[in-house]
Design a protein around this motif. Sequence first.
Motif, PDB file in Angstrom:
ATOM      1  N   THR A  73      -9.041   0.673  -2.252  1.00 58.78           N
ATOM      2  CA  THR A  73      -7.865  -0.185  -2.432  1.00 58.78           C
ATOM      3  C   THR A  73      -8.005  -1.515  -1.709  1.00 58.78           C
ATOM      4  O   THR A  73      -7.832  -2.581  -2.308  1.00 58.78           O
ATOM      5  CB  THR A  73      -6.609   0.547  -1.941  1.00 58.78           C
TER       6      THR A  73
ATOM      7  N   ILE B 122      -7.967   4.481   0.376  1.00 57.33           N
ATOM      8  CA  ILE B 122      -7.344   3.180   0.665  1.00 57.33           C
ATOM      9  C   ILE B 122      -8.346   2.242   1.328  1.00 57.33           C
ATOM     10  O   ILE B 122      -8.450   1.061   0.987  1.00 57.33           O
ATOM     11  CB  ILE B 122      -6.098   3.374   1.553  1.00 57.33           C
TER      12      ILE B 122
ATOM     13  N   LEU C 136       0.827  -1.206   0.000  1.00 55.35           N
ATOM     14  CA  LEU C 136       0.000   0.000   0.000  1.00 55.35           C
ATOM     15  C   LEU C 136       0.862   1.257   0.000  1.00 55.35           C
ATOM     16  O   LEU C 136       0.547   2.244  -0.685  1.00 55.35           O
ATOM     17  CB  LEU C 136      -0.931  -0.003   1.213  1.00 55.35           C
TER      18      LEU C 136
END
Length: 332
Positions: free
Chosen positions: A242, A238, A127
């Motif tokens: 993500t 995120i 990440l």
Amino acid sequence: MYMMMEVKWMKQAGAPGLAGRDIQALTYRERRDSRWRRLRRDKWLYILLTPGLLYFLIFKYVPMWGILLAFKNYQPFLGFWKSDWAGFEHFRIFFQNPDFFMLLRNTLVLSFYNLVFFFPAPIILALLLNEIRLSFYKKTIQTMIYVPHFISMVIVASMSYVFLTTEGGAVNEFLYTFTGRKIDFLSNPDWFRPLIILQTIWKETGWGTIIFLAALAGVDVEQYEAAVVDGASRWRQIWHITLPAIRSTIIILLILRMGTILDNGFEQIFLMMNALNREVGEVFDTYVYALGITQGAFSYSTAVGLFKSVIGVTMVLGTNWLAKKFGESGLY
């Protein structure tokens, strides 16, 4: 395909002169011809697949007959077939052995630490790498974090000794300079498990990011653009875009990790273990080596290895079942 459509039309129209057995033979020939056409069309793909199939066949499936040693009193001078059958005697001895619970505890504790501290590390690092926009810096960092994976565990253990030994170790010399005392990292049982986990994180985290970076590359960029328009911060992107996009990859790798819950690796534990930390360092892998190789208890050590394998398969099936219960695809 045209033949299948013709047969279907004949069935519906009740065409005379074509019996049910003839129709079945016709459809069978069609399926057979279709398979041969696919084989001829993709022959080079099957040729490329052959070395992998041979590897698994020769080194994975053929040696599986060796698990029969766990049920025999194997004597090398008698051979496999002339050795007496023992049934489940070796398993009974193993489960009644006072060392069984020590081995189980040490193995499960190390596996739990790996699951809690090491498993999320490649995800977090992937990440972070995904947030780097300059390609040059991203590739440079990736190269640097991949390098430890190619370093032998013998070298890693040697580096640990050089840095952490009480006699001239760099870390202990630094501690002695500022605190006036040294810490026995290598012999103190309390430090054994943290050292194993730190070595694993340092060596394998970078390599583990490859799969997650590949999964992140498939995330739709338009979702991020829509989130920016809605005012979502980077953390929100995120969390809501993500992580859900790579959730299936995380679940599959978690299932595979659960299959090795009793497999902590022999080499690393063996190199870092000594007489002073054996009580917390002895695991099934080193125990099998000590009994099977150094003492020649082949049948007994095979029984221990078979026990590990059965637990691993059970964990994979159980974790996969739970994943499907929670709506994930799982392994199958």
